[in-house]
Design an enzyme around this catalytic site. Structure first.
Site, PDB file in Angstrom:
ATOM      1  N   CYS A  70       0.817  -1.216   0.000  1.00  0.00           N
ATOM      2  CA  CYS A  70       0.000   0.000   0.000  1.00  0.00           C
ATOM      3  C   CYS A  70       0.850   1.264   0.000  1.00  0.00           C
ATOM      4  O   CYS A  70       0.537   2.233  -0.695  1.00  0.00           O
ATOM      5  CB  CYS A  70      -0.946   0.001   1.189  1.00  0.00           C
ATOM      6  SG  CYS A  70      -0.121  -0.052   2.800  1.00  0.00           S
ATOM      7  N   HIS A 364      -1.738   1.258   7.160  1.00  0.00           N
ATOM      8  CA  HIS A 364      -2.079   1.340   5.734  1.00  0.00           C
ATOM      9  C   HIS A 364      -1.791   2.744   5.222  1.00  0.00           C
ATOM     10  O   HIS A 364      -1.956   3.728   5.962  1.00  0.00           O
ATOM     11  CB  HIS A 364      -3.569   1.015   5.555  1.00  0.00           C
ATOM     12  CG  HIS A 364      -4.004   0.834   4.136  1.00  0.00           C
ATOM     13  ND1 HIS A 364      -3.422  -0.061   3.268  1.00  0.00           N
ATOM     14  CD2 HIS A 364      -4.990   1.443   3.416  1.00  0.00           C
ATOM     15  CE1 HIS A 364      -4.027  -0.007   2.089  1.00  0.00           C
ATOM     16  NE2 HIS A 364      -4.985   0.907   2.163  1.00  0.00           N
TER      17      HIS A 364
END
Length: 444
Positions: A70, A364
């Protein structure tokens, strides 16, 4: 006071539980439907539309598939935005497989160098246990992608497409992790047997050759040169031949990454605001820049992110994405679930306490592509580009409320020109070194 749970105490618990009608209703609902579905607050969606007063438009939503890239996808999404708009393109992607190759190669080297630096540590020490826990997982931070770009450049996705192993990294990472732990075992054992450092380093070079071979087999060999061919929105064809990855980056993206710095919001007791921080044994390119950030109030992050987007540039950020997330409709909202009401309890930890006690950390990375400002210019919701494909959220985009930002946002990256001079000076000051296992050393 009792120190154990007795039968009498169990009966007291049961009697108290059964006396409350709401408990019985909640038990029936949760056992049949699960916690989140039962606790879902249908009113949360009202007033939080996917509309934003400041909005940037991007190409197609990317998809990291079954990989933990990510942080890499988010950074490349920020960079491809500039290519798309400067070249008037409908769609364009940079190769995430190319940066993955060199990230794994550099992380392997970084790990082995860390092992060589700690040969006299006991194997069961906290440091060695930490180094061995994840020698080269998929995660990363902003400074780590900058290191890769500055050393190796970038290429379009067409020059190094995805492979099965780049889109689902588990098998490759498991294989390389086993090899790196084996290498660490060999180097540390031979050091105890008295082998000199010069011979250990020679062995390390042979180990790196094996790592390179494995990466080539899994991901293919990275291109040294390539042709860039593309058609813009007006159907004009563009061709640029025999480009190197570094020449491509300088010509078509040409952002000065040294002008971008990381701001964090970590309101913990051990991290005073307006100080610079780095983390021991955290990095990928051994000779590259260190991971560094300045800790500031949440409002500083918001102000800088808004200024950069108003000037036409997306913003990379890291957060704890799984908290209070409605993945189906793409809402990060503290009001998504009424868990306190459902379970008759209160969750009282502050943001800093959640970090200190292991309840939250950065998990993330994504990209801010807009923000909604109220009539007084204050943000109330944020537009988020994710990398989980277009079927996740609302066509791949998420909405983050400003209250969620305050509780679960940990890091943003902005150009220095959107920051006050004193923040820049604080960032550039000698950093406080955090331990390798500090929560702010987590990888998105």
């Amino acid at each position: 006071m009792e120190v154990m749970i007795t039968n009498e105490k169990l009966q007291q618990f049961e009697t108290r539980f059964d006396a409350d009608r709401a408990n019985r209703i909640a038990m029936n609902a949760v056992t049949a439907n699960g916690v989140l579905k039962t606790a879902q607050n249908y009113q949360a969606e009202r007033g939080n539309a996917h509309e934003f007063s400041v909005r940037l438009d991007q190409g197609e939503i990317t998809n990291q598939q079954k990989s933990g890239r990510c942080w890499m996808f988010a950074a490349l999404n920020v960079l491809r935005y500039h290519v798309i708009h400067e070249m008037n393109l409908e769609e364009f992607q940079l190769s995430q497989s190319y940066t993955l190759f060199y990230d794994k190669l550099e992380k392997a080297n970084y790990f082995l160098e860390s092992i060589l630096e700690t040969l006299d540590e006991e194997t069961d020490s906290r440091l060695i246990a930490h180094l061995l826990s994840a020698p080269l997982n998929d995660g990363g931070q902003w400074d780590m992608i900058c290191n890769l770009i500055e050393k190796y450049g970038l290429v379009p996705q067409s020059a190094m497409p995805e492979t099965v192993s780049s889109s689902a990294t588990g098998e490759m990472v498991q294989l390389l992790t086993e090899k790196l732990r084996e290498y660490a075992c060999i180097l540390r054992r031979e050091h105890r047997e008295g082998k000199p450092e010069e011979e250990l380093r020679k062995e390390k070079e042979e180990m790196m050759e094996e790592v390179y071979d494995i990466l080539c087999i899994c991901l293919g060999k990275p291109p040294k040169t390539f042709d860039f061919e593309i058609r813009d929105k007006d159907k004009n064809f563009h061709r640029d031949t025999n480009l190197t990855p570094k020449a491509f980056y300088e010509k078509y993206i040409h952002l000065d990454l040294s002008e971008y710095i990381s701001l964090i919001n970590a309101p913990t007791s051990d991290k005073p605001f307006h100080r610079s921080y780095s983390v021991k044994f955290l990095g990928n390119v051994k000779e590259g820049r260190e991971v560094r950030y300045v800790n500031v109030e949440s409002e500083v992050l918001k102000k800088a992110a808004i200024a950069q987007m108003q000037d036409g540039s997306p913003v990379w950020f890291g957060c704890d994405v799984g908290k209070e997330l409605s993945r189906e409709d793409g809402r990060m909202d503290l009001a998504n679930y009424g868990k306190e009401e459902l379970f008759h309890t209160k969750f009282t930890m502050t943001k800093g306490e959640r970090v200190e006690y292991g309840q939250s950390l950065m998990t993330h990375a994504m990209v801010f592509m807009g923000v909604n400002l109220d009539e007084e210019g204050r943000p109330n919701r944020w537009r988020v580009e994710n990398s989980w494909g277009k079927d996740s959220g609302k066509d791949g985009y998420y909405m983050m409320t400003d209250e969620w930002f305050d509780e679960y946002m940990y890091q943003i990256v902005v150009n220095k020109k959107y920051l006050p001079e004193e923040i820049i000076r604080e960032y550039e000051s000698e950093p406080i070194l955090l331990e390798p296992w500090d929560p702010m050393g987590s990888l998105a």
